[in-house]
Design an enzyme around this catalytic site. Structure first.
Site, PDB file in Angstrom:
ATOM      1  N   CYS A 109      -1.854  -6.598  -1.467  1.00 24.80           N
ATOM      2  CA  CYS A 109      -2.240  -7.122  -2.809  1.00 24.80           C
ATOM      3  C   CYS A 109      -1.234  -7.212  -3.632  1.00 24.80           C
ATOM      4  O   CYS A 109      -0.399  -8.257  -3.100  1.00 24.80           O
ATOM      5  CB  CYS A 109      -3.405  -5.682  -2.462  1.00 24.80           C
ATOM      6  SG  CYS A 109      -4.371  -6.015  -4.174  1.00 24.80           S
ATOM      7  N   HIS A 209      -7.282  -5.058   0.575  1.00 25.17           N
ATOM      8  CA  HIS A 209      -7.040  -3.682   1.206  1.00 25.17           C
ATOM      9  C   HIS A 209      -7.608  -3.257   2.751  1.00 25.17           C
ATOM     10  O   HIS A 209      -7.778  -2.829   2.340  1.00 25.17           O
ATOM     11  CB  HIS A 209      -7.287  -2.751  -0.155  1.00 25.17           C
ATOM     12  CG  HIS A 209      -6.532  -3.211  -1.110  1.00 25.17           C
ATOM     13  ND1 HIS A 209      -5.123  -2.656  -1.106  1.00 25.17           N
ATOM     14  CD2 HIS A 209      -6.672  -3.691  -2.176  1.00 25.17           C
ATOM     15  CE1 HIS A 209      -4.624  -2.624  -2.379  1.00 25.17           C
ATOM     16  NE2 HIS A 209      -5.807  -3.235  -3.382  1.00 25.17           N
ATOM     17  N   GLU A 211      -6.375  -1.369   4.713  1.00 26.09           N
ATOM     18  CA  GLU A 211      -5.854   0.123   4.141  1.00 26.09           C
ATOM     19  C   GLU A 211      -7.417   0.771   4.278  1.00 26.09           C
ATOM     20  O   GLU A 211      -7.601   2.447   4.657  1.00 26.09           O
ATOM     21  CB  GLU A 211      -4.942   0.584   3.878  1.00 26.09           C
ATOM     22  CG  GLU A 211      -5.050   0.395   2.440  1.00 26.09           C
ATOM     23  CD  GLU A 211      -5.136  -0.111   1.864  1.00 26.09           C
ATOM     24  OE1 GLU A 211      -5.588  -0.509   0.607  1.00 26.09           O
ATOM     25  OE2 GLU A 211      -4.851  -1.205   1.871  1.00 26.09           O
TER      26      GLU A 211
END
Length: 245
Positions: A109, A209, A211
């Site tokens: 990002c 994202h 994660e």
């Protein structure tokens, strides 16, 4: 020893955000077999460099800040939020070291955006699109991205369209030196991933994202595994060169 992955603290001024966001990146690195190393953004450059020198790769996380438009010679748009000079300084130290020492880099990002600007690229300061790029962390799938066949990213997550989450209002515009576009939003063409063009240096950045979804999603886990594996290969190569001297 697992590869040590440098992760800058995401923001210098919002502790609650940091405490919510940073552990997700650390968890993703750990399940990929790496050791996350927090890099503070409130130390002197000399202190930061001592920590960076002990790391094998770099992970640039998201942030609440926006990159200062002055860095890419643009007039600030009204939608552009305040920059975070502490985070920017550390990111630039990390990127300088990574490019000098050929350490693997993964940007996520804001990490994609600062990487692109560091490489003399520019940003779209505010995306105007029917696609909900600002969907946020509570929406698991915001839209899909089309991954370019034959790219490093395609080797990691497969080519074609993949669903992604989304929490951004800016994106890469003119792509920086030594980078190329390898994924775009399927609906509006917004740049969603870039990677390095040098075959001997792992550089990858995605606008979504991964994660947030490593516990449910194999492509997300694969992105972090690719970083850790590239770090391990580099570490083992350097260790072999030292032993042969």
């Amino acid at each position: 020893m697992p590869p040590r992955i440098a992760i800058p603290v995401p923001h210098s001024g919002d502790r609650e955000y940091v405490e919510r966001a940073l552990p997700q990146y650390e968890h993703a690195v750990e399940i990929a077999g790496g050791e996350p190393v927090r890099i503070p953004v409130d130390r002197t450059p000399a202190e930061v460099m001592k920590l960076i020198e002990q790391c094998d790769a770099v992970l640039l996380p998201g942030s609440k800040a926006d990159v200062d438009p002055a860095k890419y010679e643009a007039v600030r748009a009204p939608q552009t939020t305040a920059a975070d000079p502490g985070r920017d300084t550390v990111d630039e130290l990390l990127l300088q070291d990574a490019y000098n020492m050929r350490k693997p880099v993964l940007g996520i990002c804001y990490g994609l955006q600062i990487l692109n600007v560091y490489r003399t690229g520019t940003l779209v300061q505010h995306i105007e699109s029917p696609v909900n790029h600002e969907a946020g962390r509570k929406i698991a799938i915001a839209h899909s991205v089309k991954v370019e066949a034959g790219s490093k990213l395609a080797e990691i997550v497969a080519s074609g369209e993949i669903p992604v989450n989304s929490s951004h209002h800016q994106a890469a515009d003119i792509v920086g030196d030594g980078l190329r576009v390898v994924a775009r939003s399927s609906q509006d063409g917004v740049i969603e991933a870039v990677e390095g063009t040098s075959p001997d240096h792992f550089v990858l950045a995605v606008q979504w994202h991964p994660e947030r979804s490593v516990d449910e999603d194999e492509p997300s886990r694969a992105i972090f595994r690719s970083l850790v594996e590239a770090a391990r290969v580099r570490h083992d190569k350097l260790a072999g060169e030292v032993e042969s001297v």
